[in-house]
Design a protein around this motif. Structure first.
Motif, PDB file in Angstrom:
ATOM      1  N   GLU A  89      30.873  39.066  -0.777  1.00 28.14           N
ATOM      2  CA  GLU A  89      30.969  39.842   0.467  1.00 28.14           C
ATOM      3  C   GLU A  89      31.680  39.045   1.550  1.00 28.14           C
ATOM      4  OE1 GLU A  89      27.104  40.938   1.793  1.00 28.14           O
ATOM      5  OE2 GLU A  89      26.685  42.295   0.123  1.00 28.14           O
ATOM      6  N   ALA A  90      31.278  37.774   1.662  1.00 25.70           N
ATOM      7  CA  ALA A  90      31.877  36.917   2.690  1.00 25.70           C
ATOM      8  C   ALA A  90      33.360  36.723   2.445  1.00 25.70           C
ATOM      9  CB  ALA A  90      31.158  35.571   2.722  1.00 25.70           C
ATOM     10  N   GLN A  91      33.729  36.607   1.182  1.00 27.93           N
ATOM     11  CA  GLN A  91      35.146  36.442   0.831  1.00 27.93           C
ATOM     12  C   GLN A  91      35.941  37.687   1.199  1.00 27.93           C
ATOM     13  OE1 GLN A  91      36.683  33.596  -0.594  1.00 27.93           O
ATOM     14  NE2 GLN A  91      38.491  34.751   0.027  1.00 27.93           N
ATOM     15  N   GLN A  92      35.375  38.857   0.905  1.00 28.88           N
ATOM     16  CA  GLN A  92      36.063  40.108   1.234  1.00 28.88           C
ATOM     17  C   GLN A  92      36.205  40.277   2.734  1.00 28.88           C
ATOM     18  OE1 GLN A  92      34.008  43.319  -0.725  1.00 28.88           O
ATOM     19  NE2 GLN A  92      34.471  42.549  -2.782  1.00 28.88           N
ATOM     20  N   GLU A  93      35.153  39.951   3.471  1.00 28.33           N
ATOM     21  CA  GLU A  93      35.219  40.062   4.928  1.00 28.33           C
ATOM     22  C   GLU A  93      36.252  39.104   5.498  1.00 28.33           C
ATOM     23  OE1 GLU A  93      31.321  39.436   6.477  1.00 28.33           O
ATOM     24  OE2 GLU A  93      30.501  41.258   5.560  1.00 28.33           O
ATOM     25  N   ALA A  94      36.315  37.896   4.919  1.00 29.13           N
ATOM     26  CA  ALA A  94      37.289  36.916   5.400  1.00 29.13           C
ATOM     27  C   ALA A  94      38.720  37.377   5.137  1.00 29.13           C
ATOM     28  CB  ALA A  94      37.035  35.566   4.731  1.00 29.13           C
ATOM     29  N   CYS A  95      38.920  37.972   3.978  1.00 31.50           N
ATOM     30  CA  CYS A  95      40.266  38.423   3.610  1.00 31.50           C
ATOM     31  C   CYS A  95      40.704  39.645   4.406  1.00 31.50           C
ATOM     32  CB  CYS A  95      40.314  38.749   2.122  1.00 31.50           C
ATOM     33  SG  CYS A  95      40.137  37.302   1.053  1.00 31.50           S
ATOM     34  N   CYS A  96      39.741  40.506   4.722  1.00 27.46           N
ATOM     35  CA  CYS A  96      40.073  41.775   5.374  1.00 27.46           C
ATOM     36  C   CYS A  96      40.109  41.677   6.890  1.00 27.46           C
ATOM     37  CB  CYS A  96      39.072  42.854   4.967  1.00 27.46           C
ATOM     38  SG  CYS A  96      39.110  43.226   3.194  1.00 27.46           S
ATOM     39  N   SER A  97      39.641  40.557   7.436  1.00 29.15           N
ATOM     40  CA  SER A  97      39.616  40.414   8.891  1.00 29.15           C
ATOM     41  C   SER A  97      41.015  40.129   9.411  1.00 29.15           C
ATOM     42  CB  SER A  97      38.669  39.277   9.302  1.00 29.15           C
ATOM     43  OG  SER A  97      38.727  39.076  10.691  1.00 29.15           O
ATOM     44  N   GLU A  98      41.554  41.066  10.225  1.00 34.84           N
ATOM     45  CA  GLU A  98      42.899  40.892  10.764  1.00 34.84           C
ATOM     46  C   GLU A  98      42.898  40.051  12.032  1.00 34.84           C
ATOM     47  OE1 GLU A  98      44.553  44.716  11.307  1.00 34.84           O
ATOM     48  OE2 GLU A  98      44.518  45.254   9.179  1.00 34.84           O
ATOM     49  N   THR A  99      41.789  40.121  12.785  1.00 33.32           N
ATOM     50  CA  THR A  99      41.743  39.427  14.076  1.00 33.32           C
ATOM     51  C   THR A  99      41.307  37.975  13.945  1.00 33.32           C
ATOM     52  OG1 THR A  99      39.484  40.212  14.421  1.00 33.32           O
ATOM     53  CG2 THR A  99      41.285  41.572  15.298  1.00 33.32           C
ATOM     54  N   ASN A 100      40.429  37.698  13.001  1.00 33.85           N
ATOM     55  CA  ASN A 100      39.901  36.333  12.893  1.00 33.85           C
ATOM     56  C   ASN A 100      39.700  35.951  11.433  1.00 33.85           C
ATOM     57  OD1 ASN A 100      38.853  33.861  13.679  1.00 33.85           O
ATOM     58  ND2 ASN A 100      36.746  34.649  13.761  1.00 33.85           N
ATOM     59  N   PRO A 101      40.799  35.828  10.683  1.00 29.73           N
ATOM     60  CA  PRO A 101      40.651  35.452   9.274  1.00 29.73           C
ATOM     61  C   PRO A 101      40.095  34.045   9.146  1.00 29.73           C
ATOM     62  CG  PRO A 101      42.942  35.351   9.951  1.00 29.73           C
ATOM     63  CD  PRO A 101      42.197  35.962  11.097  1.00 29.73           C
ATOM     64  N   SER A 102      39.163  33.871   8.252  1.00 23.23           N
ATOM     65  CA  SER A 102      38.546  32.557   8.050  1.00 23.23           C
ATOM     66  C   SER A 102      38.106  32.446   6.604  1.00 23.23           C
ATOM     67  CB  SER A 102      37.337  32.366   8.978  1.00 23.23           C
ATOM     68  OG  SER A 102      36.377  33.371   8.753  1.00 23.23           O
ATOM     69  N   PRO A 103      38.042  31.222   6.094  1.00 19.51           N
ATOM     70  CA  PRO A 103      37.621  31.066   4.702  1.00 19.51           C
ATOM     71  C   PRO A 103      36.165  31.429   4.506  1.00 19.51           C
ATOM     72  CG  PRO A 103      37.791  28.939   5.795  1.00 19.51           C
ATOM     73  CD  PRO A 103      38.369  29.952   6.732  1.00 19.51           C
ATOM     74  N   ALA A 104      35.833  31.951   3.347  1.00 21.52           N
ATOM     75  CA  ALA A 104      34.444  32.276   3.021  1.00 21.52           C
ATOM     76  C   ALA A 104      33.662  30.986   2.803  1.00 21.52           C
ATOM     77  CB  ALA A 104      34.391  33.139   1.760  1.00 21.52           C
ATOM     78  N   PRO A 105      32.352  31.017   3.040  1.00 24.42           N
ATOM     79  CA  PRO A 105      31.560  29.811   2.810  1.00 24.42           C
ATOM     80  C   PRO A 105      31.590  29.423   1.339  1.00 24.42           C
ATOM     81  CG  PRO A 105      30.132  31.718   3.152  1.00 24.42           C
ATOM     82  CD  PRO A 105      31.518  32.149   3.473  1.00 24.42           C
ATOM     83  N   PRO A 106      31.637  28.134   1.044  1.00 23.55           N
ATOM     84  CA  PRO A 106      31.642  27.703  -0.354  1.00 23.55           C
ATOM     85  C   PRO A 106      30.276  27.895  -0.993  1.00 23.55           C
ATOM     86  CG  PRO A 106      31.536  25.797   1.095  1.00 23.55           C
ATOM     87  CD  PRO A 106      31.741  27.003   1.966  1.00 23.55           C
ATOM     88  N   LEU A 107      30.264  27.881  -2.318  1.00 21.89           N
ATOM     89  CA  LEU A 107      29.025  28.061  -3.070  1.00 21.89           C
ATOM     90  C   LEU A 107      27.967  27.047  -2.638  1.00 21.89           C
ATOM     91  CD1 LEU A 107      27.676  29.575  -5.519  1.00 21.89           C
ATOM     92  CD2 LEU A 107      28.503  27.704  -6.950  1.00 21.89           C
ATOM     93  N   SER A 108      28.389  25.837  -2.328  1.00 21.00           N
ATOM     94  CA  SER A 108      27.441  24.777  -1.982  1.00 21.00           C
ATOM     95  C   SER A 108      26.736  25.014  -0.662  1.00 21.00           C
ATOM     96  CB  SER A 108      28.172  23.428  -1.935  1.00 21.00           C
ATOM     97  OG  SER A 108      29.210  23.455  -0.967  1.00 21.00           O
ATOM     98  N   ASP A 109      27.212  25.957   0.148  1.00 20.82           N
ATOM     99  CA  ASP A 109      26.591  26.238   1.431  1.00 20.82           C
ATOM    100  C   ASP A 109      25.371  27.138   1.311  1.00 20.82           C
ATOM    101  OD1 ASP A 109      28.387  24.667   2.677  1.00 20.82           O
ATOM    102  OD2 ASP A 109      29.378  26.238   3.823  1.00 20.82           O
ATOM    103  N   VAL A 110      25.180  27.753   0.176  1.00 20.23           N
ATOM    104  CA  VAL A 110      24.020  28.614  -0.049  1.00 20.23           C
ATOM    105  C   VAL A 110      23.166  27.976  -1.137  1.00 20.23           C
ATOM    106  CG1 VAL A 110      23.207  30.898  -0.703  1.00 20.23           C
ATOM    107  CG2 VAL A 110      25.325  30.663   0.609  1.00 20.23           C
TER     108      VAL A 110
END
Length: 378
Positions: A89-110
């Motif tokens: 979900e985080a990856q999709q949100e990061a990819c689809c965000s036009e105003t503030n694209p950012s990398p998704a959290p890595p697996l190690s963060d959860v």
């Protein structure tokens, strides 16, 4: 994973011997949904739905040992699946965000913590709030005029207490071995959480069980050797008191409990010490008592212990009716008070860091509020 969240948000009946473990086999998607609710609220550590899982729990509910193992391992799979979906979900949100694209959290963060309740949590009704265990795990009360979790101060009483430690060690080691014996499950978890432990002799038993696991692991081939996980022992203080009483009738102090967890020479060294399923307003006083043990830990191990705090919301549980009476603060106020406790604890300099969250009746709303408060502070 909290059974009260399954009740309050997902409207599941968990008044069963397996408690929150019941849906693992019957409704796995609700377990994943509960994990996701906390992750979306900002949590970065989730607990597996294995708190009450043990062979005896499943046997009482009519399951075989093979079925019990399958369900316990399945709980880890469900937590890992929730983590995977959340990161997708985080990856999709990061990819689809036009105003503030950012990398998704890595697996190690959860992180996933393997939740292991005390022996008392596997009894029905549960006994983790008073530590009244049947023999050989506790004193024989068949002819006693009043209930107590203390053995008699006699040679026979001390021998029976040692036998209780041996029995509890075997209980915890047997359950640990289920997860250590499955490479996929072991690789999925990041922490081991021994939770709501109400007795000093059970603290000793857990540390001995972890020593046995470490010794076993050291004896296997290098190819089969496990990477040992950070682990903590978390205790509960109903009404602000540790459940175990001394032979004279008074409760063990938080200082004595912290000493047993952190620096008595009884078994493997913990990574951290915790308090859970305790009213938030008790934490400051309890932590003040534990500071001396934390200093001793530093002297002995050359590093500070981690602190793990997950108090409940303050509601009162009635084991006879299996219901809760709302007493505590909710949402943002609980979060503000909890953040203040974390800040004060870390300012003391006694702890390497703090994992903060909530236990019974704290839900995604409280965790979202706590995440907000902590981020504002940090």
């Amino acid at each position: 994973m909290q059974g009260t969240t399954l009740e309050d948000i997902f409207h599941k009946d968990i008044s069963h011997a397996l408690w929150s473990a019941k849906p693992i086999d019957e409704d796995p998607e609700v377990i994943i949904a509960a994990h996701l609710a906390f992750l979306r609220a900002g949590a970065n550590v989730i607990l597996t739905a294995t708190y009450q899982c043990a062979y005896n729990t499943f046997e009482r509910a009519g399951y075989s040992r093979e079925e019990a193992e399958r369900i316990m391992l399945r709980a880890v799979e469900l937590a890992a699946e929730a983590r995977r979906r959340f990161l997708d979900e985080a990856q999709q949100e990061a990819c689809c965000s036009e105003t503030n694209p950012s990398p998704a959290p890595p697996l190690s963060d959860v992180k996933i913590a393997l939740s292991l309740g005390p022996f008392g949590a596997t009894l029905y009704p549960a006994q983790e709030f008073d530590g009244i265990y049947p023999p050989p795990y506790g004193p024989d009360l068949s002819n006693a005029q009043s209930k107590t979790n203390a053995f008699e101060d006699t040679l026979e009483g001390r021998e029976r207490e040692q036998a209780a430690i041996d029995a509890l060690t075997e209980f915890h080691y047997e359950r640990l071995s289920i997860f250590a014996g499955n490479q996929e499950a072991w690789n999925a978890i990041d922490f081991i959480a021994f939770e709501t432990v109400p007795l000093r002799r059970e603290i000793y038993a857990i540390r001995r069980a972890m020593s046995r696991l470490e010794e076993w692991n050291a004896g296997v081939s290098e190819a089969s050797r496990l990477q040992m996980k950070p682990w903590w022992i978390s205790n509960d203080y109903p009404d602000g008191h540790f459940p175990e009483v001394k032979r004279g009738g008074e409760h063990l102090t938080a200082a004595e409990v912290a000493k047993a967890v952190l620096h008595e020479d009884v078994g493997a060294a913990v990574w951290g010490i915790g308090i859970n399923c305790t009213g938030l307003h008790f934490l400051a006083g309890l932590l003040k008592e534990a500071r001396e043990a934390a200093k001793k830990y530093l002297e002995r191990h050359g590093r500070r212990p981690w602190l793990v705090l997950y108090p409940n919301r303050g509601d009162i549980y009635n084991p006879e009716t299996q219901s809760w009476r709302q007493m505590g603060k909710e949402g943002s106020q609980w979060a503000k008070d909890m953040c203040a406790v974390v800040q004060e604890s870390l300012r003391s300099g006694d702890w390497e860091g703090c994992i903060a969250g909530g236990c019974c009746k704290t839900g995604p709303e409280e965790i979202a509020g706590l995440t907000k408060e902590l981020h504002a502070w940090l």
